[in-house]
Design a protein around this motif. Structure first.
Motif, PDB file in Angstrom:
ATOM      1  N   LEU A 253       9.482   9.272   4.019  1.00  0.00           N
ATOM      2  CA  LEU A 253       8.331   9.744   3.255  1.00  0.00           C
ATOM      3  C   LEU A 253       7.598   8.518   2.722  1.00  0.00           C
ATOM      4  N   TYR A 254       6.310   8.439   2.950  1.00  0.00           N
ATOM      5  CA  TYR A 254       5.531   7.295   2.499  1.00  0.00           C
ATOM      6  C   TYR A 254       4.725   7.675   1.257  1.00  0.00           C
ATOM      7  N   VAL A 255       4.960   6.944   0.171  1.00  0.00           N
ATOM      8  CA  VAL A 255       4.319   7.217  -1.111  1.00  0.00           C
ATOM      9  C   VAL A 255       3.226   6.177  -1.338  1.00  0.00           C
ATOM     10  N   PRO A 256       1.972   6.588  -1.607  1.00  0.00           N
ATOM     11  CA  PRO A 256       0.887   5.624  -1.813  1.00  0.00           C
ATOM     12  C   PRO A 256       1.000   4.928  -3.166  1.00  0.00           C
ATOM     13  N   VAL A 257       1.127   3.598  -3.138  1.00  0.00           N
ATOM     14  CA  VAL A 257       1.289   2.825  -4.371  1.00  0.00           C
ATOM     15  C   VAL A 257       0.082   2.989  -5.290  1.00  0.00           C
ATOM     16  N   ALA A 258      -1.117   3.081  -4.702  1.00  0.00           N
ATOM     17  CA  ALA A 258      -2.337   3.169  -5.507  1.00  0.00           C
ATOM     18  C   ALA A 258      -2.371   4.411  -6.380  1.00  0.00           C
ATOM     19  N   ARG A 259      -1.543   5.425  -6.064  1.00  0.00           N
ATOM     20  CA  ARG A 259      -1.541   6.661  -6.849  1.00  0.00           C
ATOM     21  C   ARG A 259      -0.368   6.736  -7.815  1.00  0.00           C
ATOM     22  N   LEU A 260       0.442   5.678  -7.880  1.00  0.00           N
ATOM     23  CA  LEU A 260       1.630   5.716  -8.725  1.00  0.00           C
ATOM     24  C   LEU A 260       1.391   5.171 -10.122  1.00  0.00           C
ATOM     25  N   GLY A 261       0.304   4.422 -10.333  1.00  0.00           N
ATOM     26  CA  GLY A 261       0.131   3.773 -11.623  1.00  0.00           C
ATOM     27  C   GLY A 261       0.954   2.503 -11.697  1.00  0.00           C
ATOM     28  N   ILE A 262       1.089   1.954 -12.910  1.00  0.00           N
ATOM     29  CA  ILE A 262       1.829   0.721 -13.141  1.00  0.00           C
ATOM     30  C   ILE A 262       3.050   1.035 -13.981  1.00  0.00           C
ATOM     31  N   GLY A 263       4.185   0.414 -13.639  1.00  0.00           N
ATOM     32  CA  GLY A 263       5.405   0.625 -14.395  1.00  0.00           C
ATOM     33  C   GLY A 263       6.323   1.630 -13.714  1.00  0.00           C
ATOM     34  N   PRO A 264       7.271   2.218 -14.461  1.00  0.00           N
ATOM     35  CA  PRO A 264       8.261   3.121 -13.859  1.00  0.00           C
ATOM     36  C   PRO A 264       7.678   4.503 -13.579  1.00  0.00           C
ATOM     37  N   VAL A 265       8.054   5.054 -12.437  1.00  0.00           N
ATOM     38  CA  VAL A 265       7.677   6.423 -12.083  1.00  0.00           C
ATOM     39  C   VAL A 265       8.908   7.115 -11.507  1.00  0.00           C
TER      40      VAL A 265
ATOM     41  N   SER B 244       0.822  -1.207   0.000  1.00  0.00           N
ATOM     42  CA  SER B 244       0.000   0.000   0.000  1.00  0.00           C
ATOM     43  C   SER B 244       0.857   1.259   0.000  1.00  0.00           C
ATOM     44  N   LEU B 245       2.070   1.173   0.573  1.00  0.00           N
ATOM     45  CA  LEU B 245       2.956   2.333   0.670  1.00  0.00           C
ATOM     46  C   LEU B 245       4.383   1.931   0.322  1.00  0.00           C
ATOM     47  N   VAL B 246       5.145   2.884  -0.219  1.00  0.00           N
ATOM     48  CA  VAL B 246       6.587   2.726  -0.406  1.00  0.00           C
ATOM     49  C   VAL B 246       7.268   3.765   0.469  1.00  0.00           C
ATOM     50  N   GLY B 247       8.185   3.319   1.333  1.00  0.00           N
ATOM     51  CA  GLY B 247       8.914   4.240   2.193  1.00  0.00           C
ATOM     52  C   GLY B 247      10.205   4.704   1.549  1.00  0.00           C
ATOM     53  N   LEU B 248      10.460   6.016   1.591  1.00  0.00           N
ATOM     54  CA  LEU B 248      11.695   6.602   1.072  1.00  0.00           C
ATOM     55  C   LEU B 248      12.378   7.365   2.208  1.00  0.00           C
ATOM     56  N   TYR B 249      13.605   6.987   2.516  1.00  0.00           N
ATOM     57  CA  TYR B 249      14.355   7.687   3.557  1.00  0.00           C
ATOM     58  C   TYR B 249      15.010   8.921   2.948  1.00  0.00           C
ATOM     59  N   LEU B 250      14.910  10.060   3.669  1.00  0.00           N
ATOM     60  CA  LEU B 250      15.420  11.329   3.149  1.00  0.00           C
ATOM     61  C   LEU B 250      16.052  12.130   4.277  1.00  0.00           C
ATOM     62  N   GLU B 251      17.106  12.864   3.927  1.00  0.00           N
ATOM     63  CA  GLU B 251      17.748  13.789   4.864  1.00  0.00           C
ATOM     64  C   GLU B 251      17.783  15.187   4.279  1.00  0.00           C
ATOM     65  N   GLY B 252      17.708  16.182   5.155  1.00  0.00           N
ATOM     66  CA  GLY B 252      17.851  17.585   4.760  1.00  0.00           C
ATOM     67  C   GLY B 252      18.946  18.228   5.574  1.00  0.00           C
TER      68      GLY B 252
END
Length: 329
Positions: free
Chosen positions: A207-219, A158-166
């Protein structure tokens, strides 16, 4: 192999941490029996050059030990190797070679690497991960196991987690960010505002990205500080799971040629990218078993792979031959 590179700040702006990660499918390695288990060996060579000068050179001999024969033939990228290099910002050539120690199989890639200065106001590369410990200070080393392929499975994740630093000198409790996802052609899939928390001398968070809003294939995921132009990016790939071929949405619809009627395939193909996840989910539900599983689709693609193995002709994949059509019909 599939590889990825991420940049993170070190204690000094005179150097940057470069995380080089690769992932390999078990099925690409040669396993031998070891008592009641199976072992394969592989060698990774990493060379970083600045013109004619070799800045870093690493050669590592690694092994994979699995408990069952079934794991030997896994085709998903299940083996992860990563290395962290700390170098001066600048332009480099990165050469990576991976060799199966049990055969003559090997793969290599040579890319230009632009290592950035990560000073005040900058962001790290967003990193898809298998496991991560958030850093509290640039004086410590990053601790993570990355997901080099940046993959997610539609219908399971349902989600993809991305680790980020600022990085910067602000004393605000949170760092406001903008995040956006776009297709390969630049079409916007979604955008949102998020933030990460201040630690000691950096900001960090997932940052959690919702998979359902990404479509299919590369983004392509882009992140930037609110009100600023500098953008950091990372690719993700949303697929259909281990038992379905890793392919683009259009490729998947081509594979379904012998599974569904042409009108149904055309409806899926004509769906706008932002609505394709919902359209695919509806298609899976239409073909679900009484238990709600996708056994019919799974079995179809298993037969497709079998047809490609058994009936391949010169210039024609096995599933498109007459005998392949019969197997899939």
């Amino acid at each position: 192999f599939v590889g990825n590179v991420a940049f993170m700040a070190s204690a000094s702006t005179d150097s940057t941490h470069v995380v080089v990660a690769i992932t390999i499918a078990n099925g690409n390695l040669t396993f031998g029996r070891e008592t009641d288990r199976f072992r394969a060996g592989y060698t990774v060579s990493i060379t970083l050059r600045n013109g004619a000068e070799t800045v870093k050179q690493i050669e590592a001999h690694e092994s994979v030990l699995v408990a069952s024969y079934k794991e030997v033939s896994r085709l998903d990228e299940s083996v992860i190797y990563q290395e962290m290099l700390t170098v001066k910002p600048g332009r480099y050539n990165l050469l990576v070679n991976v060799r199966d120690d049990g055969s003559s199989k090997n793969g290599s890639d040579d890319v230009t690497l632009l290592v950035p200065v990560l000073g005040a106001g900058s962001l790290s590369t967003p990193v898809a991960f298998a496991r991560v410990s958030q850093r509290f200070s640039v004086d410590s080393l990053p601790r993570m196991v990355t997901n080099p392929a940046g993959t997610a499975t539609f219908g399971r994740d349902s989600l993809v987690g991305l680790y980020l630093e600022g990085y910067g000198v602000s004393t605000a409790a949170r760092l406001p960010l903008n995040i956006a996802a776009r297709t390969e052609t630049g079409q916007m899939l979604f955008s949102d505002t998020v933030s990460i928390v201040r630690r000691q001398n950096l900001y960090s968070g997932v940052l959690y990205v919702p998979v359902a809003r990404l479509g299919i294939g590369p983004v392509l995921i882009s992140v930037w500080q609110t009100g600023m132009k500098d953008t950091t990016r990372t690719p993700l790939f949303v697929g259909f799971g281990e038992e379905l071929p890793v392919a683009t949405y259009d490729d998947m619809l081509n594979y379904l040629k012998w599974f569904a009627v042409p009108a149904r395939i055309k409806a899926l193909r004509d769906t706008a990218p932002e609505f394709r996840p919902a359209a695919w989910a509806a298609f899976v539900r239409e073909n679900a078993s009484l238990t709600g599983g996708a056994e019919a689709l799974r079995d179809y693609f298993l037969r497709l792979n079998e047809a490609n193995t058994r009936f391949r002709e010169e210039g024609v994949p096995g599933w498109m031959t007459d005998r392949g059509k019969v197997l899939l019909g």
